[in-house]
Design a protein around this motif. Structure first.
Motif, PDB file in Angstrom:
ATOM      1  N   ALA A 177      -6.451  25.093   3.333  1.00  0.00           N
ATOM      2  CA  ALA A 177      -5.282  24.222   3.276  1.00  0.00           C
ATOM      3  C   ALA A 177      -4.216  24.733   2.314  1.00  0.00           C
ATOM      4  CB  ALA A 177      -5.712  22.811   2.865  1.00  0.00           C
ATOM      5  N   ARG A 178      -4.648  25.331   1.193  1.00  0.00           N
ATOM      6  CA  ARG A 178      -3.715  25.834   0.174  1.00  0.00           C
ATOM      7  C   ARG A 178      -4.203  27.215  -0.272  1.00  0.00           C
ATOM      8  NH1 ARG A 178      -1.812  21.823   1.981  1.00  0.00           N
ATOM      9  NH2 ARG A 178      -0.693  20.142   0.905  1.00  0.00           N
ATOM     10  N   PRO A 179      -3.946  28.259   0.518  1.00  0.00           N
ATOM     11  CA  PRO A 179      -4.539  29.580   0.256  1.00  0.00           C
ATOM     12  C   PRO A 179      -4.069  30.256  -1.024  1.00  0.00           C
ATOM     13  CG  PRO A 179      -2.977  29.679   2.081  1.00  0.00           C
ATOM     14  CD  PRO A 179      -3.174  28.237   1.779  1.00  0.00           C
ATOM     15  N   ASP A 180      -2.976  29.809  -1.615  1.00  0.00           N
ATOM     16  CA  ASP A 180      -2.471  30.464  -2.820  1.00  0.00           C
ATOM     17  C   ASP A 180      -2.797  29.697  -4.103  1.00  0.00           C
ATOM     18  OD1 ASP A 180      -0.844  28.408  -2.035  1.00  0.00           O
ATOM     19  OD2 ASP A 180       1.051  29.512  -2.266  1.00  0.00           O
ATOM     20  N   TRP A 181      -3.599  28.632  -4.010  1.00  0.00           N
ATOM     21  CA  TRP A 181      -3.962  27.859  -5.193  1.00  0.00           C
ATOM     22  C   TRP A 181      -5.231  28.430  -5.824  1.00  0.00           C
ATOM     23  CZ3 TRP A 181      -3.081  21.884  -4.886  1.00  0.00           C
ATOM     24  CH2 TRP A 181      -1.753  21.634  -4.477  1.00  0.00           C
ATOM     25  N   GLY A 182      -5.402  28.224  -7.123  1.00  0.00           N
ATOM     26  CA  GLY A 182      -6.592  28.654  -7.826  1.00  0.00           C
ATOM     27  C   GLY A 182      -7.676  27.582  -7.826  1.00  0.00           C
ATOM     28  N   PHE A 183      -8.809  27.913  -8.437  1.00  0.00           N
ATOM     29  CA  PHE A 183      -9.957  27.007  -8.482  1.00  0.00           C
ATOM     30  C   PHE A 183     -10.623  27.054  -9.859  1.00  0.00           C
ATOM     31  CE2 PHE A 183      -9.514  27.785  -4.001  1.00  0.00           C
ATOM     32  CZ  PHE A 183      -9.968  26.632  -3.375  1.00  0.00           C
ATOM     33  N   VAL A 184     -11.115  25.900 -10.289  1.00  0.00           N
ATOM     34  CA  VAL A 184     -12.085  25.812 -11.381  1.00  0.00           C
ATOM     35  C   VAL A 184     -13.313  25.135 -10.775  1.00  0.00           C
ATOM     36  CG1 VAL A 184     -12.639  24.899 -13.658  1.00  0.00           C
ATOM     37  CG2 VAL A 184     -10.293  25.630 -13.142  1.00  0.00           C
ATOM     38  N   MET A 205       0.842  -1.207   0.000  1.00  0.00           N
ATOM     39  CA  MET A 205       0.000   0.000   0.000  1.00  0.00           C
ATOM     40  C   MET A 205       0.872   1.250   0.000  1.00  0.00           C
ATOM     41  SD  MET A 205      -2.583   1.317   2.992  1.00  0.00           S
ATOM     42  CE  MET A 205      -3.187   3.007   2.966  1.00  0.00           C
ATOM     43  N   ALA A 206       0.495   2.210  -0.823  1.00  0.00           N
ATOM     44  CA  ALA A 206       1.204   3.486  -0.836  1.00  0.00           C
ATOM     45  C   ALA A 206       0.776   4.332   0.354  1.00  0.00           C
ATOM     46  CB  ALA A 206       0.908   4.234  -2.138  1.00  0.00           C
ATOM     47  N   ALA A 207       1.737   4.997   0.970  1.00  0.00           N
ATOM     48  CA  ALA A 207       1.402   5.915   2.054  1.00  0.00           C
ATOM     49  C   ALA A 207       0.619   7.092   1.480  1.00  0.00           C
ATOM     50  CB  ALA A 207       2.671   6.395   2.735  1.00  0.00           C
ATOM     51  N   VAL A 208      -0.485   7.447   2.137  1.00  0.00           N
ATOM     52  CA  VAL A 208      -1.316   8.547   1.666  1.00  0.00           C
ATOM     53  C   VAL A 208      -0.582   9.857   1.934  1.00  0.00           C
ATOM     54  CG1 VAL A 208      -3.529   9.718   1.893  1.00  0.00           C
ATOM     55  CG2 VAL A 208      -3.412   7.230   2.096  1.00  0.00           C
ATOM     56  N   SER A 209      -0.420  10.668   0.903  1.00  0.00           N
ATOM     57  CA  SER A 209       0.331  11.908   1.030  1.00  0.00           C
ATOM     58  C   SER A 209      -0.532  13.000   1.650  1.00  0.00           C
ATOM     59  CB  SER A 209       0.826  12.361  -0.336  1.00  0.00           C
ATOM     60  OG  SER A 209      -0.271  12.784  -1.136  1.00  0.00           O
ATOM     61  N   GLY A 210       0.124  14.101   1.991  1.00  0.00           N
ATOM     62  CA  GLY A 210      -0.596  15.221   2.586  1.00  0.00           C
ATOM     63  C   GLY A 210      -1.650  15.799   1.664  1.00  0.00           C
ATOM     64  N   ILE A 211      -1.360  15.879   0.368  1.00  0.00           N
ATOM     65  CA  ILE A 211      -2.320  16.480  -0.561  1.00  0.00           C
ATOM     66  C   ILE A 211      -3.570  15.618  -0.678  1.00  0.00           C
ATOM     67  CG2 ILE A 211      -1.308  15.422  -2.624  1.00  0.00           C
ATOM     68  CD1 ILE A 211      -2.793  18.950  -2.390  1.00  0.00           C
ATOM     69  N   ILE A 212      -3.423  14.310  -0.695  1.00  0.00           N
ATOM     70  CA  ILE A 212      -4.591  13.428  -0.762  1.00  0.00           C
ATOM     71  C   ILE A 212      -5.400  13.524   0.527  1.00  0.00           C
ATOM     72  CG2 ILE A 212      -5.354  11.033  -0.890  1.00  0.00           C
ATOM     73  CD1 ILE A 212      -4.505  12.137  -3.576  1.00  0.00           C
ATOM     74  N   ARG A 213      -4.717  13.629   1.658  1.00  0.00           N
ATOM     75  CA  ARG A 213      -5.443  13.784   2.930  1.00  0.00           C
ATOM     76  C   ARG A 213      -6.270  15.066   2.941  1.00  0.00           C
ATOM     77  NH1 ARG A 213      -4.006   9.936   6.444  1.00  0.00           N
ATOM     78  NH2 ARG A 213      -1.931   8.966   6.251  1.00  0.00           N
ATOM     79  N   VAL A 214      -5.703  16.142   2.431  1.00  0.00           N
ATOM     80  CA  VAL A 214      -6.437  17.410   2.341  1.00  0.00           C
ATOM     81  C   VAL A 214      -7.676  17.239   1.469  1.00  0.00           C
ATOM     82  CG1 VAL A 214      -6.330  19.712   1.295  1.00  0.00           C
ATOM     83  CG2 VAL A 214      -4.497  18.942   2.808  1.00  0.00           C
ATOM     84  N   MET A 215      -7.511  16.606   0.309  1.00  0.00           N
ATOM     85  CA  MET A 215      -8.617  16.426  -0.630  1.00  0.00           C
ATOM     86  C   MET A 215      -9.695  15.514  -0.056  1.00  0.00           C
ATOM     87  SD  MET A 215      -6.155  16.019  -3.963  1.00  0.00           S
ATOM     88  CE  MET A 215      -7.380  15.930  -5.271  1.00  0.00           C
ATOM     89  N   GLU A 216      -9.279  14.423   0.554  1.00  0.00           N
ATOM     90  CA  GLU A 216     -10.263  13.491   1.103  1.00  0.00           C
ATOM     91  C   GLU A 216     -11.012  14.112   2.282  1.00  0.00           C
ATOM     92  OE1 GLU A 216     -10.731   8.862   2.573  1.00  0.00           O
ATOM     93  OE2 GLU A 216      -8.752   9.809   2.680  1.00  0.00           O
ATOM     94  N   ARG A 217     -10.314  14.855   3.123  1.00  0.00           N
ATOM     95  CA  ARG A 217     -10.979  15.510   4.248  1.00  0.00           C
ATOM     96  C   ARG A 217     -12.052  16.482   3.758  1.00  0.00           C
ATOM     97  NH1 ARG A 217      -6.732  16.782   6.827  1.00  0.00           N
ATOM     98  NH2 ARG A 217      -6.443  18.881   5.991  1.00  0.00           N
ATOM     99  N   ALA A 218     -11.727  17.254   2.735  1.00  0.00           N
ATOM    100  CA  ALA A 218     -12.706  18.194   2.175  1.00  0.00           C
ATOM    101  C   ALA A 218     -13.887  17.444   1.563  1.00  0.00           C
ATOM    102  CB  ALA A 218     -12.029  19.074   1.124  1.00  0.00           C
ATOM    103  N   TRP A 246      -8.707   7.349  -5.231  1.00  0.00           N
ATOM    104  CA  TRP A 246      -7.702   8.403  -5.269  1.00  0.00           C
ATOM    105  C   TRP A 246      -6.488   7.968  -6.088  1.00  0.00           C
ATOM    106  CZ3 TRP A 246      -2.851   7.638  -2.913  1.00  0.00           C
ATOM    107  CH2 TRP A 246      -2.765   6.548  -2.021  1.00  0.00           C
ATOM    108  N   ALA A 247      -5.781   8.956  -6.588  1.00  0.00           N
ATOM    109  CA  ALA A 247      -4.584   8.683  -7.383  1.00  0.00           C
ATOM    110  C   ALA A 247      -3.627   9.842  -7.262  1.00  0.00           C
ATOM    111  CB  ALA A 247      -4.949   8.467  -8.850  1.00  0.00           C
ATOM    112  N   GLU A 248      -2.350   9.519  -7.382  1.00  0.00           N
ATOM    113  CA  GLU A 248      -1.306  10.528  -7.513  1.00  0.00           C
ATOM    114  C   GLU A 248      -0.419  10.167  -8.694  1.00  0.00           C
ATOM    115  OE1 GLU A 248       0.453  12.776  -4.031  1.00  0.00           O
ATOM    116  OE2 GLU A 248       0.012  10.834  -3.107  1.00  0.00           O
ATOM    117  N   LYS A 249       0.046  11.173  -9.387  1.00  0.00           N
ATOM    118  CA  LYS A 249       0.882  10.965 -10.555  1.00  0.00           C
ATOM    119  C   LYS A 249       2.105  10.124 -10.191  1.00  0.00           C
ATOM    120  CE  LYS A 249       3.291  13.633 -14.124  1.00  0.00           C
ATOM    121  NZ  LYS A 249       3.641  15.012 -14.571  1.00  0.00           N
TER     122      LYS A 249
END
Length: 273
Positions: free
Chosen positions: A61-68, A1-14, A136-139
């Motif tokens: 979690a990521r205040p400087d990121w954009g949104f679509v 199993m791959a360790a879940v990264s911080g970015i995936i945790r942020v996305m899943e929590r939201a 979930w997936a990561e590149k």
């Protein structure tokens, strides 16, 4: 199993926070007065509440990121920073009719070097609030359902393949083109399904439940996460001409390597691309 990264945790929590409210709203929609206005307005508000929850959580979690965003549109972030591509409620008609098949889709996309447009999607989450399934997936790190690795199906013959699609409706999509494609592919495969939530169709293809998928007239928020899931599960995603881009929405054809080439030959022959 791959360790879940911080970015995936942020996305899943939201996604889980927004999904909790969607489950509550879904439980109420079946009890609304049967009318054209009441349930539709209720679902529209549920959609907007979900989007607002996702926006607030991801912005914190990521205040400087954009949104679509499906409802609010494009919100620019800081230069050279990634952006979120979000569908807060994919499968709105299912939700409206009390059908428990809908999802939240979140993708993270990186900018191209030099700020000239947008590059690859590098993280994706598709969450089904009813079944509590998190895809979930990561590149370069694979695709997963919870802690189980996903692989596209190994079927090589169209006669064994179960294919998913979306059908044009009420002026959305090219029905004449879809009919030609259906006429070419339908007789060659084991079955065709239309379940009404493109993000889940793509997640199910990554999980090997479906063997192929085609649809046109979608939006980036419908497909951005699913495209990465399929690629990281070993599948192929292209447009109807066979070209590969980071996100496919106007035209998308997806399958494993063998079935993708066979479906593409049928599809291209049907519409002469």
């Amino acid at each position: 199993m791959a360790a879940v990264s911080g970015i995936i945790r942020v996305m899943e929590r939201a996604a889980r926070k927004a999904g909790h409210r969607l489950r509550r709203d879904f439980g109420e929609v079946e009890h609304l007065q049967v009318s054209r206005k009441g349930p539709a307005d209720f679902v529209s508000k549920a959609d907007m509440r979900s989007e607002r929850t996702l926006y607030d959580e991801l912005l914190a979690a990521r205040p400087d990121w954009g949104f679509v965003l499906e409802e609010a549109g494009v919100i620019e972030g800081a230069p050279d920073m990634p952006r979120w591509i979000i569908d807060p409620l994919d499968g709105t008609s299912n939700f409206l009719h009390g059908i428990p098949h809908f999802a939240i889709s979140i993708a993270a996309q990186e900018p191209k070097l030099g700020g000239q447009g947008w590059g690859d999607v590098f993280a994706a989450v598709i969450y089904n609030p009813v079944t509590d399934e998190t895809y979930w997936a990561e590149k370069s790190r694979g695709a997963w359902l919870h802690d189980g690795r996903l692989r596209v199906s190994a079927r090589r013959n169209l006669s064994d393949a179960l294919i998913s699609t979306g059908i044009p409706f009420q002026g959305h999509g090219d029905f004449a083109q879809w009919t030609k494609i259906f006429g070419a592919i339908g007789p060659q495969v084991a079955g065709i399904r239309r379940n009404g939530a493109a993000s889940l169709d793509l997640a199910w293809l990554a999980a090997g439940r479906y063997d192929g998928f085609w649809e046109s007239g979608l939006n980036d928020w419908d497909t951005a996460a699913g495209c990465l899931l399929i690629r990281e599960a070993g599948g192929f995603v292209s447009d109807y001409r066979g070209r590969s881009e980071p996100v496919h929405s106007k035209q998308i054809l997806a399958a494993n390597d063998a079935l993708h080439s066979k479906m593409h030959k049928l599809l291209a022959g049907a519409i002469k691309v």
